[in-house]
Design a protein around this motif. Structure first.
Motif, PDB file in Angstrom:
ATOM      1  N   LEU A   1       0.993  -1.201   0.154  1.00 15.95           N
ATOM      2  CA  LEU A   1      -0.042  -0.016  -0.003  1.00 15.95           C
ATOM      3  C   LEU A   1       0.947   1.090  -0.069  1.00 15.95           C
ATOM      4  CD1 LEU A   1      -2.315  -1.511   2.577  1.00 15.95           C
ATOM      5  CD2 LEU A   1      -2.794  -1.276   0.204  1.00 15.95           C
ATOM      6  N   PRO A   2       0.370   2.258  -0.362  1.00 18.54           N
ATOM      7  CA  PRO A   2       1.097   3.518  -0.603  1.00 18.54           C
ATOM      8  C   PRO A   2       1.573   4.194   0.856  1.00 18.54           C
ATOM      9  CG  PRO A   2      -0.888   3.842  -1.788  1.00 18.54           C
ATOM     10  CD  PRO A   2      -0.968   2.469  -0.934  1.00 18.54           C
ATOM     11  N   ALA A   3       2.803   4.740   0.924  1.00 11.81           N
ATOM     12  CA  ALA A   3       3.244   5.024   2.187  1.00 11.81           C
ATOM     13  C   ALA A   3       2.469   6.037   2.955  1.00 11.81           C
ATOM     14  CB  ALA A   3       4.669   5.850   1.770  1.00 11.81           C
TER      15      ALA A   3
ATOM     16  N   LEU B   1      -2.561 -10.506   8.545  1.00 13.70           N
ATOM     17  CA  LEU B   1      -1.383  -9.895   9.007  1.00 13.70           C
ATOM     18  C   LEU B   1      -1.216  -8.659   8.286  1.00 13.70           C
ATOM     19  CD1 LEU B   1       1.115 -12.787   8.279  1.00 13.70           C
ATOM     20  CD2 LEU B   1      -0.217 -12.164  10.544  1.00 13.70           C
ATOM     21  N   MET B   2      -0.689  -7.584   8.886  1.00 14.77           N
ATOM     22  CA  MET B   2      -0.314  -6.341   8.640  1.00 14.77           C
ATOM     23  C   MET B   2       1.202  -5.911   8.957  1.00 14.77           C
ATOM     24  SD  MET B   2      -2.542  -2.897   9.245  1.00 14.77           S
ATOM     25  CE  MET B   2      -1.614  -2.500  10.842  1.00 14.77           C
ATOM     26  N   ARG B   3       1.684  -5.061   8.076  1.00 12.28           N
ATOM     27  CA  ARG B   3       2.901  -4.325   8.653  1.00 12.28           C
ATOM     28  C   ARG B   3       2.753  -2.995   8.177  1.00 12.28           C
ATOM     29  NH1 ARG B   3       8.228  -6.771   5.952  1.00 12.28           N
ATOM     30  NH2 ARG B   3       7.403  -6.853   3.966  1.00 12.28           N
TER      31      ARG B   3
ATOM     32  N   SER C   1       8.616  -1.678   9.743  1.00  8.06           N
ATOM     33  CA  SER C   1       8.637  -2.370   8.504  1.00  8.06           C
ATOM     34  C   SER C   1       8.883  -1.246   7.403  1.00  8.06           C
ATOM     35  CB  SER C   1       7.244  -2.764   8.188  1.00  8.06           C
ATOM     36  OG  SER C   1       7.214  -2.922   6.678  1.00  8.06           O
ATOM     37  N   PRO C   2       9.543  -1.739   6.092  1.00  8.72           N
ATOM     38  CA  PRO C   2       9.965  -0.916   5.060  1.00  8.72           C
ATOM     39  C   PRO C   2       8.769  -0.667   4.237  1.00  8.72           C
ATOM     40  CG  PRO C   2      10.604  -3.095   4.587  1.00  8.72           C
ATOM     41  CD  PRO C   2      10.051  -3.048   5.869  1.00  8.72           C
ATOM     42  N   VAL C   3       7.479  -1.081   4.415  1.00 11.41           N
ATOM     43  CA  VAL C   3       6.320  -0.709   3.600  1.00 11.41           C
ATOM     44  C   VAL C   3       5.113  -0.805   4.554  1.00 11.41           C
ATOM     45  CG1 VAL C   3       7.424  -1.976   1.639  1.00 11.41           C
ATOM     46  CG2 VAL C   3       6.105  -3.281   3.407  1.00 11.41           C
TER      47      VAL C   3
END
Length: 193
Positions: A10-12, A42-44, A50-52
């Motif tokens: 997903l976008p930053a 799950l989600m980051r 996380s980098p994303v």
């Protein structure tokens, strides 16, 4: 057992509360899904380590018919309608174990993917992965752990659900927003052959 995961980057600046609300309102829909061992929502987040920003549900299927029923059914089509069709990664299960914290609600998950070098025999790599899996499954805080292989790309996957924050250097770390586990008891324990 079959392991499956898709990752939606997903976008930053994406509002990750949208993902939290989605799981809060729809996560229960798979709580009784046929042949689903477990699905970890799950989600980051970039705001964390996380980098994303990423939504990356992970599945362990007790039978391939369940996986097929999900992928060709309305649940997955709803995700495709909302986010586009993701690449669905899948691995053949090698082993599954319940951990010392099996009765706890998982808070985090770890995933580690490692390529088997071309000059290394697959059987040797799998035996090494199984030994590491047995050790991981006994670690304090582990709810459940699985190891699997993708023989197309010769990639080993190690996955664990944790009741607490995992130790450092365990691979990619995810928040667990919900766990659907209608047929978790049907996931065969130990080595899968």
């Amino acid at each position: 057992m079959h392991a499956m995961q898709y990752e939606i980057n997903l976008p930053a600046d994406y509002d990750m509360e949208i993902i939290r609300r989605r799981v809060a309102t729809k996560g229960h829909l798979l709580d009784n899904f046929p042949r689903l061992g477990l699905k970890a929502y799950l989600m980051r987040e970039r705001a964390g380590a996380s980098p994303v920003n990423q939504y990356a549900p992970f599945y362990l299927w007790a039978a391939p018919e369940g996986m097929n029923s999900f992928l060709w059914g309305p649940g997955f089509q709803g995700l495709v309608d909302d986010f586009g069709r993701p690449v669905v990664q899948h691995w053949t299960g090698l082993a599954y174990e319940e951990g010392p914290a099996a009765g706890a609600v998982p808070r985090t998950a770890t995933r580690r993917r490692v390529r088997i070098p071309e000059n290394e025999g697959p059987a040797f790599a799998v035996e090494q992965a199984l030994a590491a899996h047995r050790e991981l499954a006994c670690a304090d805080g582990v709810v459940a752990a699985a190891v699997a292989v993708d023989p197309r790309h010769w990639e080993l996957l190690s996955f664990a659900l944790w009741a607490e924050d995992p130790p450092e250097a365990m691979g990619d770390v995810f928040q667990v927003l919900h766990l659907s586990a209608p047929h978790r008891a049907e996931l065969a324990r130990g080595r899968q052959w």
